[in-house]
Design an enzyme around this catalytic site. Structure first.
Site, PDB file in Angstrom:
ATOM      1  N   ARG A  82       0.839  -1.210   0.000  1.00  0.00           N
ATOM      2  CA  ARG A  82       0.000   0.000   0.000  1.00  0.00           C
ATOM      3  C   ARG A  82       0.868   1.252   0.000  1.00  0.00           C
ATOM      4  O   ARG A  82       0.535   2.256  -0.649  1.00  0.00           O
ATOM      5  CB  ARG A  82      -0.959  -0.025   1.193  1.00  0.00           C
ATOM      6  CG  ARG A  82      -2.052   1.016   1.088  1.00  0.00           C
ATOM      7  CD  ARG A  82      -3.131   0.809   2.131  1.00  0.00           C
ATOM      8  NE  ARG A  82      -2.617   0.944   3.477  1.00  0.00           N
ATOM      9  CZ  ARG A  82      -3.299   0.638   4.578  1.00  0.00           C
ATOM     10  NH1 ARG A  82      -4.538   0.167   4.485  1.00  0.00           N
ATOM     11  NH2 ARG A  82      -2.764   0.799   5.768  1.00  0.00           N
ATOM     12  N   LYS A 184      -2.701   6.393   1.334  1.00  0.00           N
ATOM     13  CA  LYS A 184      -2.533   6.911   2.698  1.00  0.00           C
ATOM     14  C   LYS A 184      -1.635   8.147   2.665  1.00  0.00           C
ATOM     15  O   LYS A 184      -0.486   8.136   3.100  1.00  0.00           O
ATOM     16  CB  LYS A 184      -1.953   5.803   3.588  1.00  0.00           C
ATOM     17  CG  LYS A 184      -2.502   5.834   4.998  1.00  0.00           C
ATOM     18  CD  LYS A 184      -2.299   4.517   5.698  1.00  0.00           C
ATOM     19  CE  LYS A 184      -2.393   4.631   7.202  1.00  0.00           C
ATOM     20  NZ  LYS A 184      -3.670   5.150   7.708  1.00  0.00           N
ATOM     21  N   GLU A 220     -16.325   5.871   4.365  1.00  0.00           N
ATOM     22  CA  GLU A 220     -15.589   5.397   5.540  1.00  0.00           C
ATOM     23  C   GLU A 220     -15.553   6.521   6.568  1.00  0.00           C
ATOM     24  O   GLU A 220     -16.213   7.554   6.396  1.00  0.00           O
ATOM     25  CB  GLU A 220     -14.189   4.929   5.151  1.00  0.00           C
ATOM     26  CG  GLU A 220     -13.306   5.992   4.525  1.00  0.00           C
ATOM     27  CD  GLU A 220     -11.879   5.494   4.267  1.00  0.00           C
ATOM     28  OE1 GLU A 220     -11.388   4.626   5.002  1.00  0.00           O
ATOM     29  OE2 GLU A 220     -11.261   6.008   3.330  1.00  0.00           O
TER      30      GLU A 220
HETATM   31  N1  PLP Z   1      -9.342   4.141   6.450  1.00  0.00           N
HETATM   32  C1  PLP Z   1      -8.544   5.159   6.795  1.00  0.00           C
HETATM   33  C2  PLP Z   1      -8.867   6.511   6.293  1.00  0.00           C
HETATM   34  C3  PLP Z   1      -7.423   4.920   7.618  1.00  0.00           C
HETATM   35  O1  PLP Z   1      -6.619   5.916   7.983  1.00  0.00           O
HETATM   36  C4  PLP Z   1      -7.169   3.615   8.070  1.00  0.00           C
HETATM   37  C5  PLP Z   1      -6.008   3.337   8.904  1.00  0.00           C
HETATM   38  O2  PLP Z   1      -4.992   2.919   8.455  1.00  0.00           O
HETATM   39  C6  PLP Z   1      -8.036   2.597   7.683  1.00  0.00           C
HETATM   40  C7  PLP Z   1      -9.101   2.897   6.877  1.00  0.00           C
HETATM   41  C8  PLP Z   1      -7.792   1.196   8.123  1.00  0.00           C
HETATM   42  O3  PLP Z   1      -6.770   0.592   7.400  1.00  0.00           O
HETATM   43  P1  PLP Z   1      -5.925  -0.571   8.021  1.00  0.00           P
HETATM   44  O4  PLP Z   1      -6.872  -1.636   8.417  1.00  0.00           O
HETATM   45  O5  PLP Z   1      -5.039  -1.015   6.921  1.00  0.00           O
HETATM   46  O6  PLP Z   1      -5.196  -0.019   9.168  1.00  0.00           O
HETATM   47  C1  COI Z   2      -4.282   3.222  11.526  1.00  0.00           C
HETATM   48  O1  COI Z   2      -5.295   2.610  11.833  1.00  0.00           O
HETATM   49  O2  COI Z   2      -3.168   2.705  11.502  1.00  0.00           O
HETATM   50  C2  COI Z   2      -4.327   4.590  11.118  1.00  0.00           C
HETATM   51  O3  COI Z   2      -3.412   5.026  10.511  1.00  0.00           O
HETATM   52  C3  COI Z   2      -5.455   5.398  11.474  1.00  0.00           C
HETATM   53  C4  COI Z   2      -4.973   6.711  11.968  1.00  0.00           C
HETATM   54  C5  COI Z   2      -6.034   7.686  11.731  1.00  0.00           C
HETATM   55  C6  COI Z   2      -4.503   6.612  13.373  1.00  0.00           C
END
Ligand code: PLP
Ligand code: COI
Length: 341
Positions: A82, A184, A220
């Site tokens: 990612r 991200k 989301e």
């Molecule tokens: N959506 C957003 C906007 C996020 O910042 C995050 C955090 O990383 C997620 C979703 C969840 O992603 P992940 O499960 O890969 O941490």
């Molecule tokens: C995460 O879940 O790792 C994120 O980056 C979310 C963040 C807004 C703390």
């Protein structure tokens, strides 16, 4: 290895400086070999690409102590992939995926004293990130970059742990159609700050963002994807080009299908449908799965039947199975657990 004297059970989601961080620099078209260093500060040009035009992206994952005493991370290959996608979209050089995984492992190992003990409820949050470090004044990508990885011990993202949240439908967007919602990028979070401060001031835990083009479909929150459960126990999760492809959500889809035998639908979710769901959760690395009890749409309250005191039963099973896999209590699918030591 003697652990640091930290009150693990009462940690919030905040920054605690740890001993070591990994730093690599990109210059003249190549990454140097990088090193673990002690200095937590960064010195760059006042005109650095990150400072002027927000050329930066990041990742987030956690290191855990498993039941049998190993230190592991969860699917770091997906964070590496990612981050590659984020870098490509932001005209930044990719830090090679194998090196990303090694840098994460080395940084965690160097901060072993901060990896919370098994059963403490805390984890070591790992934050890889990259930014344009050389001067740019015309709008263009920087020539030089820094990639860093730091760690910080954390507790639950939402105060109150697994108490159901109250969220509101936001009037602000976090992403544009064909924009950067699927990567991200730091800029996505900068533009969500006004909305989250406003939400908190009005007593809400998070914002539910709808699709920016039509404002009719669920996207989301500022930091997590949605997972819904229908009244007949189907798991439904929004599909959209402008949401972050959550690793937790993708893992929960596998858990739901393969471990719990549940039907899963990954599809567009109309906001109109939300009132008919039985359960709602926010899923992400930081959030794990945080149950939502109430969704407020401009004064109109949608109260999930799972209520305001406990997680719904399906959300709970998903939570317990995922955290069981992460902590080594339940056998993980091949390749999900990356053992550091
Ligand atoms: N959506 C957003 C906007 C996020 O910042 C995050 C955090 O990383 C997620 C979703 C969840 O992603 P992940 O499960 O890969 O941490
Ligand atoms: C995460 O879940 O790792 C994120 O980056 C979310 C963040 C807004 C703390």
């Amino acid at each position: 290895m003697e652990k640091k004297n930290i009150d693990w059970a009462n940690l919030g989601f905040g920054y605690v400086e740890t001993d070591k961080r990994f730093v690599a620099n990109y210059k003249d078209g190549a990454w140097d070999k990088g090193a673990l260093i002690s200095d937590s500060t960064v010195a760059i040009s006042e005109c650095a690409g990150v400072l002027q035009y927000a050329q930066t992206c990041f990742e987030g994952l956690k290191a855990y102590t498993t039941e049998d005493g190993h230190i592991v991370t969860f699917r770091p290959d997906l964070n590496a992939a990612r981050m590659k996608a984020s870098c490509e979209r932001l005209e930044m050089p990719v830090f090679p995926e194998e090196r990303f995984i090694q840098a994460v492992s080395d940084t965690v190992a160097a901060n072993e004293a901060y990896v919370p003990p098994y059963g403490s409820g805390a984890t070591l949050y790992v934050r890889p990130f990259m930014f344009g470090s050389s001067a740019v004044i015309g709008v263009s990508p920087a020539d030089e970059y820094q990639f860093r990885v730091f760690t910080t011990p954390v507790g639950p993202y939402f105060k109150g742990g697994v108490k159901p949240l109250t969220i509101r439908v936001s009037d602000f967007d976090r992403a544009a159609p064909h924009g950067t919602g699927h990567i991200k990028a730091g800029l996505n979070y900068a533009m969500s700050l006004y909305a989250i401060v406003d939400a908190h001031q009005k007593g809400f835990d998070e914002n539910m963002y709808l699709d920016p083009a039509t404002r009719t479909k669920v996207e989301e929150t500022g930091g997590a994807n949605f997972l819904f459960v229908t009244r007949d126990n189907k798991v439904v999760t929004p599909k959209s080009d402008s949401i972050l492809p959550s690793i937790t959500r993708r893992s929960l889809v596998t858990v739901a299908k393969e471990y719990l035998g549940l039907e899963v639908e990954e599809r567009e979710v109309a906001f109109e449908e939300v009132k008919d769901f039985a359960e709602c959760g926010l899923c992400g690395t930081a959030a794990v799965i945080s149950p939502v009890g109430k969704i407020v749409d401009h004064g109109n309250e949608i109260c999930l039947p799972s209520g305001m005191t406990e997680m719904g039963p399906v959300t709970k099973k998903l939570y317990e199975t995922l955290t069981g896999i992460q902590m080594g209590r339940i056998e993980a699918p091949e390749g999900w657990i990356h053992v550091i030591k």
